[in-house]
Design a protein around this motif. Structure first.
Motif, mmCIF file in Angstrom:
data_model
loop_
_atom_site.group_PDB
_atom_site.id
_atom_site.type_symbol
_atom_site.label_atom_id
_atom_site.label_comp_id
_atom_site.label_asym_id
_atom_site.label_seq_id
_atom_site.Cartn_x
_atom_site.Cartn_y
_atom_site.Cartn_z
ATOM 1 N N UNK A 135 0.866 -1.183 0.000
ATOM 2 C CA UNK A 135 0.000 0.000 0.000
ATOM 3 C C UNK A 135 0.899 1.229 0.000
ATOM 4 N N UNK A 136 0.866 1.977 -1.077
ATOM 5 C CA UNK A 136 1.685 3.188 -1.154
ATOM 6 C C UNK A 136 0.946 4.369 -0.541
ATOM 7 N N UNK A 137 1.676 5.177 0.192
ATOM 8 C CA UNK A 137 1.172 6.477 0.645
ATOM 9 C C UNK A 137 1.971 7.554 -0.060
ATOM 10 N N UNK A 138 1.281 8.485 -0.658
ATOM 11 C CA UNK A 138 1.957 9.544 -1.399
ATOM 12 C C UNK A 138 1.678 10.899 -0.774
ATOM 13 N N UNK A 139 2.678 11.772 -0.865
ATOM 14 C CA UNK A 139 2.560 13.128 -0.353
ATOM 15 C C UNK A 139 3.013 14.087 -1.450
ATOM 16 N N UNK A 140 3.051 15.348 -1.109
ATOM 17 C CA UNK A 140 3.509 16.344 -2.069
ATOM 18 C C UNK A 140 4.976 16.145 -2.423
ATOM 19 N N UNK A 141 5.720 15.432 -1.593
ATOM 20 C CA UNK A 141 7.140 15.192 -1.861
ATOM 21 C C UNK A 141 7.378 13.954 -2.720
ATOM 22 N N UNK A 142 6.328 13.201 -3.056
ATOM 23 C CA UNK A 142 6.480 11.983 -3.852
ATOM 24 C C UNK A 142 6.481 12.347 -5.332
ATOM 25 N N UNK A 143 7.667 12.386 -5.928
ATOM 26 C CA UNK A 143 7.782 12.717 -7.343
ATOM 27 C C UNK A 143 7.642 11.487 -8.224
ATOM 28 N N UNK A 144 7.480 11.722 -9.516
ATOM 29 C CA UNK A 144 7.325 10.632 -10.476
ATOM 30 C C UNK A 144 8.675 10.262 -11.077
ATOM 31 N N UNK A 145 8.946 8.970 -11.115
ATOM 32 C CA UNK A 145 10.160 8.442 -11.736
ATOM 33 C C UNK A 145 9.830 7.902 -13.117
ATOM 34 N N UNK A 146 10.775 7.992 -14.070
ATOM 35 C CA UNK A 146 10.537 7.391 -15.378
ATOM 36 C C UNK A 146 10.603 5.875 -15.305
ATOM 37 N N UNK A 147 10.055 5.212 -16.311
ATOM 38 C CA UNK A 147 10.183 3.758 -16.379
ATOM 39 C C UNK A 147 11.643 3.407 -16.603
ATOM 40 N N UNK A 148 12.253 2.618 -15.719
ATOM 41 C CA UNK A 148 13.676 2.299 -15.886
ATOM 42 C C UNK A 148 13.915 1.453 -17.125
ATOM 43 N N UNK A 149 15.082 1.667 -17.735
ATOM 44 C CA UNK A 149 15.437 0.949 -18.961
ATOM 45 C C UNK A 149 15.967 -0.432 -18.633
ATOM 46 N N UNK A 150 15.659 -1.389 -19.492
ATOM 47 C CA UNK A 150 16.152 -2.763 -19.358
ATOM 48 C C UNK A 150 17.433 -2.938 -20.173
ATOM 49 N N UNK A 151 18.221 -3.940 -19.776
ATOM 50 C CA UNK A 151 19.414 -4.344 -20.532
ATOM 51 C C UNK A 151 20.344 -3.163 -20.807
ATOM 52 N N UNK A 152 20.739 -2.460 -19.765
ATOM 53 C CA UNK A 152 21.597 -1.281 -19.914
ATOM 54 C C UNK A 152 23.076 -1.626 -19.938
ATOM 55 N N UNK A 153 23.428 -2.840 -19.500
ATOM 56 C CA UNK A 153 24.829 -3.268 -19.460
ATOM 57 C C UNK A 153 25.692 -2.316 -18.633
ATOM 58 N N UNK A 154 25.120 -1.738 -17.585
ATOM 59 C CA UNK A 154 25.876 -0.872 -16.684
ATOM 60 C C UNK A 154 26.187 0.511 -17.218
ATOM 61 N N UNK A 155 25.621 0.879 -18.351
ATOM 62 C CA UNK A 155 25.957 2.186 -18.941
ATOM 63 C C UNK A 155 25.478 3.340 -18.063
ATOM 64 N N UNK A 156 24.382 3.127 -17.344
ATOM 65 C CA UNK A 156 23.844 4.215 -16.536
ATOM 66 C C UNK A 156 24.785 4.675 -15.447
ATOM 67 N N UNK A 157 25.553 3.757 -14.853
ATOM 68 C CA UNK A 157 26.500 4.132 -13.802
ATOM 69 C C UNK A 157 27.573 5.050 -14.382
ATOM 70 N N UNK A 158 28.077 4.714 -15.578
ATOM 71 C CA UNK A 158 29.079 5.563 -16.228
ATOM 72 C C UNK A 158 28.498 6.926 -16.561
ATOM 73 N N UNK A 159 27.243 6.953 -17.007
ATOM 74 C CA UNK A 159 26.601 8.236 -17.326
ATOM 75 C C UNK A 159 26.492 9.111 -16.079
#
Length: 492
Positions: A135-159
């Motif tokens: 059960x999620x509780x949301x407040x004004x501080x709960x922002x929206x995250x994008x859908x995370x990408x699959x099969x990134x091969x660790x590129x996001x850490x380098x970015x």
């Protein structure tokens, strides 16, 4: 005549509400409403800016052709619903991260469709959680995250590291270990303290770390002036980030210790004489600043210093944040991939560190990547011990006196005798006056030494206390070259 016209308005509302919503209570007695098939729950008495349950009912009744009802009918219906819900089983509500079934954990993406990330031992996927699992509780501080990408091969850490100015690879791996810890609802994590020279991008790096978990609306804020406002801000979100700290009062230091390792706040409930409101909280905390002055030993054990350097090439804010926003799905996907890999790794829990859960996570991180996070964590704590000692004249005096004790030797005196002894060591032959804040009684000295005990133990000086027939005593032992056992370095 229609059935709705025969029934009182409160019964129409109650029947509609029970058909379209699930009502339950939390352990503190707050009643929540959860739309059928949707994981987000709202307190039925909330009037928050994210929308109240009263508004949900009004809109639903109107769109389904049941009519528009006055405030009295809505109040009577909600009173009855609240009373009925108090007989239901309790269920917790969560902000941003939550434990799930079968060892899984969840990350709320803050989306209106309820889609969240389920992180389980074999991988992660995006789905809508079962309302009885999360059960999620949301407040004004709960922002929206994008859908995370699959099969990134660790590129996001380098970015991510291409956009920040962390000083070295050890600092970078500690930052990633902290982010992985933030995705675990049961793992207390130390508070990163982003430090470095002016213009090193501390605030920018802090915002990026926060927004990986909280979305692009996540931001840094100034430290509140009192503990009550700080607790309110902490309870409304997951990661609390305080920017540009230049001074840390004892009260703020103690409050931060409670935030990191968990505590409970109890205060009188509004508009009552005897009822109380309980708030339990343990949240990831992030700090930025050039220098906060003297760091108290108990907070030092809960900090994670991350040093940054000034960049060689400057970029505009618009360019930097546009690139980060574009890269965020890949960064989040890579972080989730690494989280699964780290959690699957087997490692022993270090028994000599205060934040044992985070130390074990670092050991798992090393088993999965061989990057040396645990050694980097130990080195950071050693640096913090140096900072504590440099800012505390009593600690310096104890270490100076300990040099006169043979390795493996010990001295035992009452706290008053220790006060006279250490005062003479500080004054020396020059008979210089004692500094402001120096202990004035044996009891004050004993309390100060208890706070300094972990710091002194890290420098080979063990402080213990006990009682004989003659009275209480303090014992100082200079450690031999043999490493101490965890029991010796624990607080007494």
């Amino acid at each position: 005549m229609a059935d709705d016209e025969k029934n009182p308005a409160r019964e129409v509302i109650t029947d509609y509400a029970q058909a379209h919503f699930r009502y339950f209570r939390t352990a503190d007695g707050t009643v929540y409403a959860q739309k059928n098939g949707h994981p987000v729950a709202r307190p039925i008495r909330s009037q928050g800016t994210t929308g109240s349950h009263r508004q949900e009912l009004m809109v639903g009744l109107f769109k389904d052709g049941r009519g528009v009802f006055n405030g009295t009918a809505l109040k009577e219906a909600l009173d009855l619903i609240e009373a009925l819900a108090l007989t239901e089983d309790t269920q917790p509500v969560q902000i941003r991260v939550a434990p799930g079934f079968d060892g899984a954990t969840w990350l709320d993406l803050g989306r209106s469709d309820g889609r969240s990330v389920r992180i389980h031992p074999t991988g992660w996927d995006i789905t809508v959680p079962d309302p009885r699992e999360v059960c999620w509780r949301r407040t004004q501080l709960t922002g929206e995250l994008p859908l995370p990408a699959k099969d990134t091969d660790g590129k996001g850490i380098d970015l991510l590291f291409r956009l920040t100015n962390f000083a070295n690879a050890e600092t970078e791996c500690l930052a990633i270990a902290w982010l992985i810890g933030c995705l675990g609802p049961s793992v207390p994590v130390p508070a990163p303290f982003l430090t470095g020279p002016q213009g090193a991008g501390k605030s920018t790096a802090g915002r990026m770390l926060v927004r990986i978990i909280e979305g692009m609306s996540g931001d840094l804020r100034r430290a509140p002036k009192d503990e009550e406002n700080l607790i309110a801000a902490v309870a409304a979100g997951w990661v609390t980030a305080l920017d540009n700290l230049s001074h840390m009062t004892p009260d703020l230091s103690d409050a931060m210790c409670c935030i990191v390792t968990g505590a409970e706040s109890v205060k009188r409930a509004l508009f009552t004489d005897g009822d109380v409101h309980r708030a339990r909280y343990r949240r990831p905390l992030l700090l930025t600043g050039i220098d906060v002055g003297v760091i108290r030993p108990d907070l030092a054990e809960r900090l994670l210093p991350l040093r940054l350097e000034r960049p060689r090439v400057r970029r505009t804010e618009a360019e930097l944040w546009a690139e980060f926003e574009d890269a965020l799905p890949v960064i989040l996907g890579s972080l989730l991939d690494l989280t699964v890999k780290v959690r699957a790794a087997e490692a022993e829990t270090p028994t000599d560190l205060r934040m044992a859960d985070f130390a074990r996570l670092c050991a798992q991180f090393d088993a999965a990547t061989s990057l040396g996070a645990l050694n980097a964590y130990r080195a950071s704590l050693d640096d913090l011990n140096d900072d504590v000692i440099e800012g505390d004249l009593l600690a310096q005096t104890v270490l100076l006196h300990a040099d006169s004790i043979e390795p493996g030797g010990e001295q035992r005196m009452t706290s008053t005798e220790w006060l006279h002894c250490l005062s003479r060591v500080y004054s020396g032959d020059e008979l210089r006056p004692l500094p402001k804040g120096w202990p004035t009684t044996g009891k004050v000295l004993s309390d100060r030494l208890k706070r300094l005990q972990p710091t002194l133990a890290a420098r080979g000086v063990l402080i213990d206390s006990g009682r004989t027939r003659e009275g209480r005593y303090l014992e100082m032992t200079r450690r031999s070259t043999t490493p101490p056992s965890p029991e010796q370095t624990g607080a007494f």
